[in-house]
Design an enzyme around this catalytic site. Structure first.
Site, PDB file in Angstrom:
ATOM      1  N   GLU A 113       0.630  -1.285   0.034  1.00  0.00           N
ATOM      2  CA  GLU A 113      -0.055   0.069   0.064  1.00  0.00           C
ATOM      3  C   GLU A 113       1.020   1.215  -0.093  1.00  0.00           C
ATOM      4  OE1 GLU A 113      -2.715   0.354   3.571  1.00  0.00           O
ATOM      5  OE2 GLU A 113      -2.530   2.391   3.020  1.00  0.00           O
ATOM      6  N   CYS A 152      -2.730   7.497   5.135  1.00  0.00           N
ATOM      7  CA  CYS A 152      -2.673   7.098   3.678  1.00  0.00           C
ATOM      8  C   CYS A 152      -3.943   7.483   2.830  1.00  0.00           C
ATOM      9  CB  CYS A 152      -2.514   5.669   3.457  1.00  0.00           C
ATOM     10  SG  CYS A 152      -3.538   4.753   4.638  1.00  0.00           S
TER      11      CYS A 152
HETATM   12  P1  NAP Z   1       9.717   3.593   3.025  1.00  0.00           P
HETATM   13  O1  NAP Z   1      10.814   4.569   2.988  1.00  0.00           O
HETATM   14  O2  NAP Z   1       8.940   3.164   2.165  1.00  0.00           O
HETATM   15  O3  NAP Z   1      10.076   2.684   3.986  1.00  0.00           O
HETATM   16  C1  NAP Z   1       9.137   1.595   4.609  1.00  0.00           C
HETATM   17  C2  NAP Z   1       9.955   0.306   5.105  1.00  0.00           C
HETATM   18  O4  NAP Z   1      10.362  -0.315   3.836  1.00  0.00           O
HETATM   19  C3  NAP Z   1      11.269   0.538   5.783  1.00  0.00           C
HETATM   20  O5  NAP Z   1      11.213  -0.502   6.841  1.00  0.00           O
HETATM   21  C4  NAP Z   1      12.475   0.582   4.862  1.00  0.00           C
HETATM   22  O6  NAP Z   1      13.478  -0.141   5.311  1.00  0.00           O
HETATM   23  C5  NAP Z   1      11.719  -0.480   3.665  1.00  0.00           C
HETATM   24  N1  NAP Z   1      12.225  -0.004   2.439  1.00  0.00           N
HETATM   25  C6  NAP Z   1      11.925   0.879   1.696  1.00  0.00           C
HETATM   26  N2  NAP Z   1      12.564   0.893   0.476  1.00  0.00           N
HETATM   27  C7  NAP Z   1      13.188  -0.422   0.327  1.00  0.00           C
HETATM   28  C8  NAP Z   1      13.829  -1.058  -0.416  1.00  0.00           C
HETATM   29  N3  NAP Z   1      14.155  -0.424  -1.765  1.00  0.00           N
HETATM   30  N4  NAP Z   1      14.370  -2.148  -0.328  1.00  0.00           N
HETATM   31  C9  NAP Z   1      14.367  -2.719   1.104  1.00  0.00           C
HETATM   32  N5  NAP Z   1      13.425  -2.182   2.022  1.00  0.00           N
HETATM   33  C10 NAP Z   1      12.884  -1.154   1.871  1.00  0.00           C
HETATM   34  O7  NAP Z   1       8.673   4.464   4.106  1.00  0.00           O
HETATM   35  P2  NAP Z   1       8.885   5.386   5.466  1.00  0.00           P
HETATM   36  O8  NAP Z   1      10.158   5.658   5.948  1.00  0.00           O
HETATM   37  O9  NAP Z   1       7.803   4.701   6.240  1.00  0.00           O
HETATM   38  O10 NAP Z   1       8.370   6.578   5.030  1.00  0.00           O
HETATM   39  C11 NAP Z   1       9.106   7.458   3.852  1.00  0.00           C
HETATM   40  C12 NAP Z   1       7.831   8.070   3.101  1.00  0.00           C
HETATM   41  O11 NAP Z   1       6.832   7.064   2.648  1.00  0.00           O
HETATM   42  C13 NAP Z   1       7.026   9.036   3.539  1.00  0.00           C
HETATM   43  O12 NAP Z   1       7.529  10.454   3.528  1.00  0.00           O
HETATM   44  C14 NAP Z   1       5.851   8.991   2.747  1.00  0.00           C
HETATM   45  O13 NAP Z   1       5.711   9.642   1.485  1.00  0.00           O
HETATM   46  C15 NAP Z   1       5.652   7.708   2.331  1.00  0.00           C
HETATM   47  N6  NAP Z   1       4.566   6.765   3.439  1.00  0.00           N
HETATM   48  C16 NAP Z   1       3.296   6.660   2.607  1.00  0.00           C
HETATM   49  C17 NAP Z   1       2.630   6.021   3.442  1.00  0.00           C
HETATM   50  C18 NAP Z   1       1.147   5.821   2.815  1.00  0.00           C
HETATM   51  O14 NAP Z   1       0.335   5.065   3.270  1.00  0.00           O
HETATM   52  N7  NAP Z   1       0.663   6.486   1.678  1.00  0.00           N
HETATM   53  C19 NAP Z   1       2.571   5.468   4.656  1.00  0.00           C
HETATM   54  C20 NAP Z   1       3.859   5.807   5.236  1.00  0.00           C
HETATM   55  C21 NAP Z   1       4.882   6.648   4.367  1.00  0.00           C
HETATM   56  P3  NAP Z   1      14.487   0.708   6.145  1.00  0.00           P
HETATM   57  O15 NAP Z   1      13.806   0.757   7.244  1.00  0.00           O
HETATM   58  O16 NAP Z   1      15.609  -0.137   6.578  1.00  0.00           O
HETATM   59  O17 NAP Z   1      14.780   1.846   5.441  1.00  0.00           O
END
Ligand code: NAP
Length: 489
Positions: free
Chosen positions: A228, A265
């Site tokens: 999601e 979200c």
């Molecule tokens: P994220 O960067 O997508 O990370 C979420 C999880 O996935 C973390 O545990 C991260 O690992 C892992 N991950 C991300 N990319 C990866 C990859 N290429 N390979 C392996 N693991 C990966 O999200 P976030 O840190 O929670 O938030 C960052 C941004 O996401 C926010 O600024 C926002 O824009 C968006 N967000 C959107 C929603 C929504 O519901 N639409 C919800 C939350 C966040 P690590 O922790 O080890 O880095």
């Protein structure tokens, strides 16, 4: 401590061993386990609340309600598996004197194997360690390995300990749930690539979700990733109604855009209306409301930095005008509530404006007439939700609009706001890409279990070798579809 690649390998091997016994447990045993998880989370008391507040900057009331939602969905899945009908049992009995003879065929849903769940930054409890993905996978009969979100690793440890206690209390296979840390992508990627992993649950960024989806598809054995990711949840303001209801509409939407510093979200990130007197009055009232909202501390510095970067980037685009802003300037870890507008002609030319700005931000698209409003909607990408605001008679005139919206979103709302997701069987929390990677499933509600099962048909099986759900005497007394009729026989 961060997991090593050896830890990942060991965890998946242990999960596979656990799977071979856990998958055969009956619904009553799994229900005891899920109920015990809920009890143990409650038993963590104030320590869980204080830790989650400290790690996420979310207020106490929000964490308390999220804990209620988490224990609530554990108990909801416990009820579901105890009732048992969710396996969707279908039976077509043999007709031996048909030419050719018709075999006895019985079908039901079975668990797929170990599931990797990524904790979400924005829901430290409800979409994380014992979140909806974990609860639905355990309910299905699948072991779970959680990759803790580093922004709330202590909260995640506490919940993991509660699940371990529930495992001991209800004598579950030892490694039916495991919990790993890893700051950086190595651990997450190794979990997704491991041959014993059979599916992935993820909530987070579009970049992260898509990267994990691509990785899963490049495996020698591709697996589903239920990610999601990104939704701007358009709200369509019908022009005639807005002239009369602008005040209430602006107040309600301002609250929905800024609640929880916009970190949902389902945050309404796009408002679409016809540029008439009603829209002008709406914007003026929205601006008044935005002035009153204080900037709030965001979940973690990375999310705050990303919000500031995306706001600056958006405001630099052609035709953008700031329409509403908090009267107070925020710190650099805070999200400044902001509403901007853009003419539809510019919006339609600029893809960047249709991308999520995660935080208390919304963009108002001003259309010159209804035809342009239709173009904006027709050009829209997949969403978790779409909302239409208007009086009954005007909505009735726009059935064609609803007909388009149903293609674009997982949940359609009339005269409400998208924030606030009821956890009930009739809920659908999903939607076409980029809202999720698989629009056929929901992440919330009882149907979330369907992500982690597959159908198996048993042909000409002796009764004693059939699962209880399919035995002739129906010992579990569940609803079944037998020879084209629903019943409990
Ligand atoms: P994220 O960067 O997508 O990370 C979420 C999880 O996935 C973390 O545990 C991260 O690992 C892992 N991950 C991300 N990319 C990866 C990859 N290429 N390979 C392996 N693991 C990966 O999200 P976030 O840190 O929670 O938030 C960052 C941004 O996401 C926010 O600024 C926002 O824009 C968006 N967000 C959107 C929603 C929504 O519901 N639409 C919800 C939350 C966040 P690590 O922790 O080890 O880095």
């Amino acid at each position: 401590m961060d997991a090593t690649l050896q830890d990942v390998n060991a965890a998946l091997h242990e999960a596979q061993v656990a799977f071979l016994s856990y998958k055969n447990l009956n619904g009553k045993k799994k229900a005891e386990f899920l109920n015990a998880i809920a009890d143990e989370i409650e038993a963590l008391g104030q320590e869980l609340i204080s830790t989650a507040m400290r790690e996420t900057n979310l207020p106490e009331a929000r964490i308390v309600s999220e804990r209620g939602r988490t224990t609530g969905h554990c108990r909801m899945f416990a009820n579901l598996v105890e009732e048992g009908w969710w396996v969707d049992a279908r039976i077509d009995t043999a007709i031996s004197d048909r030419v050719p003879p018709k075999p006895d065929l019985r079908k039901m849903l079975v668990p797929i194997g170990p599931i990797v769940v990524f904790g979400a930054a924005n829901f430290p409890l409800a979409y994380s360690t014992a979140g909806g993905d974990t609860a639905s996978a355990l309910a299905a009969g699948c072991p779970v390995i959680v990759k803790a979100h580093p922004a709330h690793s202590h909260t995640s440890d506490l919940v993991s300990n509660a699940i371990q206690k529930a495992i001991e209390k209800t004598s579950m296979p030892k490694n039916v749930f495991q919990h790993l840390h890893g700051n950086g992508f190595e651990v997450g990627q190794a979990l997704v690539k491991h041959p014993h992993t059979k599916a992935v649950g993820f909530t987070g960024s579009l970049v992260g979700g898509k990267a994990l989806f691509d990785l899963a598809n490049q495996r020698p054995e591709p697996i589903p990733v239920f990610a999601e990711m990104s939704s701007i949840n358009p709200v369509i303001l019908l022009p005639d109604s807005l002239e009369k209801d602008f005040e209430k509409t602006a107040t309600t939407l301002a609250a929905s855009i800024t609640v929880g510093v916009g970190q949902f979200c389902t945050n309404p990130g796009l408002i679409i209306g016809v540029d008439n007197e009603g829209l002008k009055k709406f914007i003026s009232k929205l601006s008044e409301e935005f002035k009153k909202v204080l900037p709030g501390t965001m979940l973690h510095q990375g999310i705050a930095d990303n919000y500031h970067k995306r706001v600056v980037q958006t405001l630099a685009q052609q035709g953008i005008k700031v329409e509403g802003e908090s009267a107070q300037k925020g710190e650099n870890n805070q999200g400044q509530p902001l509403a901007a507008s853009v003419p539809a002609s510019e919006f339609l030319k600029n893809h960047l404006l249709a991308e999520e700005v995660f935080g208390p931000f919304s963009l108002i698209v001003k259309c010159k007439d209804l035809a342009e409003l239709h173009s904006v909607i027709n050009n829209g990408k997949g969403q978790l939700t779409s909302t239409v605001i208007g009086r009954d008679k005007e909505i009735a005139k726009h059935k064609n609009l609803l007909n388009i919206l149903v293609e674009k979103a997982g949940r359609l709302i009339i005269n409400g706001v998208p924030t606030g997701v009821e956890v009930v069987p009739a809920q659908n929390h999903g939607g076409p890409y980029p809202a999720t990677t698989d629009s056929r499933f929901t992440a919330v509600g009882t149907d979330a279990i369907k992500r982690f099962v597959r159908p198996v048909a048993f042909q000409n099986f002796p009764d004693s070798l059939l699962p209880d759900e399919l035995k002739e005497s129906n010992p579990l007394k569940i609803w079944r579809y037998r020879n084209s009729e629903w019943g409990k026989s």
